[in-house]
Design a protein around this motif. Sequence first.
Motif, PDB file in Angstrom:
ATOM      1  N   ILE A  43       0.905  -1.243   0.004  1.00 54.44           N
ATOM      2  CA  ILE A  43       0.056   0.041   0.025  1.00 54.44           C
ATOM      3  C   ILE A  43       0.986   1.100  -0.026  1.00 54.44           C
ATOM      4  CG2 ILE A  43      -1.608   1.483   1.309  1.00 54.44           C
ATOM      5  CD1 ILE A  43      -2.782  -1.368   2.419  1.00 54.44           C
ATOM      6  N   TYR A  44       1.623   1.134   1.032  1.00 53.37           N
ATOM      7  CA  TYR A  44       2.735   2.476   0.754  1.00 53.37           C
ATOM      8  C   TYR A  44       3.269   2.758  -0.400  1.00 53.37           C
ATOM      9  CZ  TYR A  44       6.450   5.717   2.371  1.00 53.37           C
ATOM     10  OH  TYR A  44       7.401   6.658   2.334  1.00 53.37           O
ATOM     11  N   LYS A  45       3.881   1.637  -0.933  1.00 58.20           N
ATOM     12  CA  LYS A  45       4.872   1.746  -2.194  1.00 58.20           C
ATOM     13  C   LYS A  45       3.902   2.142  -3.274  1.00 58.20           C
ATOM     14  CE  LYS A  45       8.341  -1.675  -1.327  1.00 58.20           C
ATOM     15  NZ  LYS A  45       8.978  -3.084  -1.735  1.00 58.20           N
ATOM     16  N   GLU A  46       2.618   1.778  -3.326  1.00 59.12           N
ATOM     17  CA  GLU A  46       1.769   2.107  -4.427  1.00 59.12           C
ATOM     18  C   GLU A  46       1.204   3.439  -4.372  1.00 59.12           C
ATOM     19  OE1 GLU A  46      -1.203  -0.824  -4.589  1.00 59.12           O
ATOM     20  OE2 GLU A  46      -0.020  -2.181  -5.938  1.00 59.12           O
ATOM     21  N   ASN A  47       0.941   4.001  -3.113  1.00 61.34           N
ATOM     22  CA  ASN A  47       0.306   5.321  -2.717  1.00 61.34           C
ATOM     23  C   ASN A  47       1.079   6.267  -2.146  1.00 61.34           C
ATOM     24  OD1 ASN A  47      -2.129   4.096  -3.828  1.00 61.34           O
ATOM     25  ND2 ASN A  47      -2.542   3.222  -1.621  1.00 61.34           N
ATOM     26  N   GLY A  48       2.305   5.892  -1.663  1.00 56.97           N
ATOM     27  CA  GLY A  48       2.980   6.883  -1.049  1.00 56.97           C
ATOM     28  C   GLY A  48       2.632   7.080   0.463  1.00 56.97           C
ATOM     29  N   TYR A  49       1.550   6.334   0.882  1.00 57.04           N
ATOM     30  CA  TYR A  49       0.837   6.792   2.175  1.00 57.04           C
ATOM     31  C   TYR A  49       0.336   5.255   2.665  1.00 57.04           C
ATOM     32  CZ  TYR A  49      -2.959   8.121   5.110  1.00 57.04           C
ATOM     33  OH  TYR A  49      -3.791   8.466   6.183  1.00 57.04           O
ATOM     34  N   PHE A  50       0.253   5.248   4.205  1.00 51.93           N
ATOM     35  CA  PHE A  50      -0.361   4.242   4.891  1.00 51.93           C
ATOM     36  C   PHE A  50      -0.931   4.811   5.916  1.00 51.93           C
ATOM     37  CE2 PHE A  50       0.170   0.826   8.012  1.00 51.93           C
ATOM     38  CZ  PHE A  50      -0.826  -0.028   7.809  1.00 51.93           C
ATOM     39  N   LYS A  51      -1.991   4.540   6.361  1.00 51.32           N
ATOM     40  CA  LYS A  51      -2.558   5.267   7.371  1.00 51.32           C
ATOM     41  C   LYS A  51      -2.403   4.851   9.019  1.00 51.32           C
ATOM     42  CE  LYS A  51      -7.090   3.053   7.827  1.00 51.32           C
ATOM     43  NZ  LYS A  51      -8.641   3.326   7.792  1.00 51.32           N
ATOM     44  N   GLY A  52      -1.477   3.705   8.926  1.00 48.01           N
ATOM     45  CA  GLY A  52      -1.049   3.201  10.281  1.00 48.01           C
ATOM     46  C   GLY A  52      -1.888   1.941  10.650  1.00 48.01           C
ATOM     47  N   MET A  53      -1.031   1.054  11.446  1.00 43.77           N
ATOM     48  CA  MET A  53      -1.517   0.186  12.368  1.00 43.77           C
ATOM     49  C   MET A  53      -0.988   0.216  13.586  1.00 43.77           C
ATOM     50  SD  MET A  53      -3.322  -2.792  12.356  1.00 43.77           S
ATOM     51  CE  MET A  53      -3.541  -3.418  10.688  1.00 43.77           C
ATOM     52  N   ASN A  54      -1.859  -0.464  14.642  1.00 41.12           N
ATOM     53  CA  ASN A  54      -1.437  -0.235  16.062  1.00 41.12           C
ATOM     54  C   ASN A  54      -2.058  -1.334  16.851  1.00 41.12           C
ATOM     55  OD1 ASN A  54      -0.079   0.579  18.273  1.00 41.12           O
ATOM     56  ND2 ASN A  54      -1.670   2.107  18.882  1.00 41.12           N
ATOM     57  N   GLU A  73       0.764   7.843  10.771  1.00 41.82           N
ATOM     58  CA  GLU A  73       0.717   7.485   9.366  1.00 41.82           C
ATOM     59  C   GLU A  73       2.042   6.922   9.076  1.00 41.82           C
ATOM     60  OE1 GLU A  73       0.309  11.090   7.425  1.00 41.82           O
ATOM     61  OE2 GLU A  73      -1.499  11.521   8.094  1.00 41.82           O
ATOM     62  N   ASN A  74       1.997   5.869   8.355  1.00 40.67           N
ATOM     63  CA  ASN A  74       3.094   5.055   7.715  1.00 40.67           C
ATOM     64  C   ASN A  74       4.033   4.448   8.397  1.00 40.67           C
ATOM     65  OD1 ASN A  74       2.566   6.557   5.375  1.00 40.67           O
ATOM     66  ND2 ASN A  74       3.771   8.140   5.901  1.00 40.67           N
ATOM     67  N   ILE A  75       3.385   3.891   9.760  1.00 44.31           N
ATOM     68  CA  ILE A  75       4.022   3.086  10.751  1.00 44.31           C
ATOM     69  C   ILE A  75       2.975   1.888  10.954  1.00 44.31           C
ATOM     70  CG2 ILE A  75       4.958   3.083  13.011  1.00 44.31           C
ATOM     71  CD1 ILE A  75       5.798   5.979  12.897  1.00 44.31           C
ATOM     72  N   TYR A  76       3.737   0.700  10.982  1.00 46.63           N
ATOM     73  CA  TYR A  76       3.017  -0.505  11.398  1.00 46.63           C
ATOM     74  C   TYR A  76       3.557  -1.202  12.466  1.00 46.63           C
ATOM     75  CZ  TYR A  76       0.561  -4.965  10.072  1.00 46.63           C
ATOM     76  OH  TYR A  76      -0.082  -6.159  10.190  1.00 46.63           O
ATOM     77  N   VAL A  77       2.747  -1.262  13.620  1.00 40.27           N
ATOM     78  CA  VAL A  77       3.037  -1.764  14.886  1.00 40.27           C
ATOM     79  C   VAL A  77       2.540  -3.242  14.856  1.00 40.27           C
ATOM     80  CG1 VAL A  77       2.948  -1.798  17.462  1.00 40.27           C
ATOM     81  CG2 VAL A  77       3.193   0.277  16.038  1.00 40.27           C
ATOM     82  N   GLU A  78       3.367  -4.249  14.727  1.00 42.29           N
ATOM     83  CA  GLU A  78       2.899  -5.672  14.981  1.00 42.29           C
ATOM     84  C   GLU A  78       2.439  -6.217  16.078  1.00 42.29           C
ATOM     85  OE1 GLU A  78       1.622  -8.316  13.249  1.00 42.29           O
ATOM     86  OE2 GLU A  78       3.132  -8.597  11.589  1.00 42.29           O
ATOM     87  N   LYS A  79       1.965  -7.298  16.025  1.00 44.77           N
ATOM     88  CA  LYS A  79       1.302  -7.836  17.332  1.00 44.77           C
ATOM     89  C   LYS A  79       2.252  -8.342  18.032  1.00 44.77           C
ATOM     90  CE  LYS A  79      -1.402 -11.830  18.992  1.00 44.77           C
ATOM     91  NZ  LYS A  79      -2.275 -13.041  18.601  1.00 44.77           N
ATOM     92  N   PRO A  80       2.638  -7.890  19.466  1.00 37.71           N
ATOM     93  CA  PRO A  80       3.479  -8.275  20.146  1.00 37.71           C
ATOM     94  C   PRO A  80       4.016  -9.863  20.469  1.00 37.71           C
ATOM     95  CG  PRO A  80       1.856  -7.544  21.454  1.00 37.71           C
ATOM     96  CD  PRO A  80       1.453  -7.211  20.091  1.00 37.71           C
ATOM     97  N   ILE A  81       5.288 -10.042  20.945  1.00 35.17           N
ATOM     98  CA  ILE A  81       5.441 -11.629  21.407  1.00 35.17           C
ATOM     99  C   ILE A  81       5.591 -11.494  22.938  1.00 35.17           C
ATOM    100  CG2 ILE A  81       5.995 -12.311  18.962  1.00 35.17           C
ATOM    101  CD1 ILE A  81       8.887 -12.178  19.974  1.00 35.17           C
ATOM    102  N   TRP A  82       5.300 -12.403  23.714  1.00 32.11           N
ATOM    103  CA  TRP A  82       5.795 -12.586  25.060  1.00 32.11           C
ATOM    104  C   TRP A  82       7.203 -13.242  25.104  1.00 32.11           C
ATOM    105  CZ3 TRP A  82       4.439 -10.668  29.540  1.00 32.11           C
ATOM    106  CH2 TRP A  82       4.824 -11.355  30.842  1.00 32.11           C
ATOM    107  N   ASN A  83       8.140 -12.456  25.939  1.00 33.56           N
ATOM    108  CA  ASN A  83       9.407 -12.942  25.878  1.00 33.56           C
ATOM    109  C   ASN A  83      10.022 -12.732  27.280  1.00 33.56           C
ATOM    110  OD1 ASN A  83      11.983 -13.520  25.350  1.00 33.56           O
ATOM    111  ND2 ASN A  83      12.514 -11.608  24.478  1.00 33.56           N
ATOM    112  N   ASN A  84       9.445 -13.728  28.189  1.00 32.63           N
ATOM    113  CA  ASN A  84      10.020 -13.961  29.392  1.00 32.63           C
ATOM    114  C   ASN A  84       9.837 -12.733  30.389  1.00 32.63           C
ATOM    115  OD1 ASN A  84      10.876 -16.654  28.978  1.00 32.63           O
ATOM    116  ND2 ASN A  84      12.797 -16.028  28.139  1.00 32.63           N
TER     117      ASN A  84
END
Length: 216
Positions: A43-54, A73-84
């Motif tokens: 989406i970002y490469k095609e439009n130069g813009y991504f509204k964001g994920m959190n 905008e333009n920042i993707y936050v992935e689902k976290p992982i549990w790490n001890n």
Amino acid sequence: MIKITNIKGISNSYPEEIEGTIEWYAAKEPGCDFCDLYEAEIIYKENGYFKGMNYHLIHYPDGEVHSPFKVQENIYVEKPIWNNGHLNFLVVDFSTELIKITKYIPEKKELGVIVELSLSEVEDCYNLMLETTPLTLGRSGNDGYYEIIWPEKKKIAIGKTETILFRIENELYFSEWYEDPDYRENVIVRDIQTGKIIEQSEGYLLRLPNNVYWKV
């Protein structure tokens, strides 16, 4: 009557279990269109813009909401992982072309950056994700390889239907599926240095809290 805890601070979002803990659930930012990291990159490469994920965090059993990030905008936050005892988030900023691996300590409500990497270090974001333990950034490019991006760089040849489950020290655990004609899965353990198969057995492997694993 059942006891219902009203979650305050987030709405219109379905909490997802975080593998390896019963304490924490992840909830996608309300209003964010669902897409995975690779789709966001397109989406970002095609439009130069991504509204964001959190993602937000919800603590069990009290239902307290933690929000280490705000949607940007333009920042993707992935689902976290549990790490001890803490949670790690993979964050990709398409505008600055940076990959950030972060650490959130719930007790202190403290968020820090472990490492920043250039987005150019990966061919693309297809199946780019964090694994543990130790904390590892890896990528399955659907090209017959599992690629470790950080903390070391390595490419390991895998089968066409193998997908990474997790890492335990110097061993990589994969799930491999078959359909011949009935669907079934194998658990494959590979040496991280050589990529050679250490163990292979039929069944499913599930990571549970407190470093417990079930093999079915």
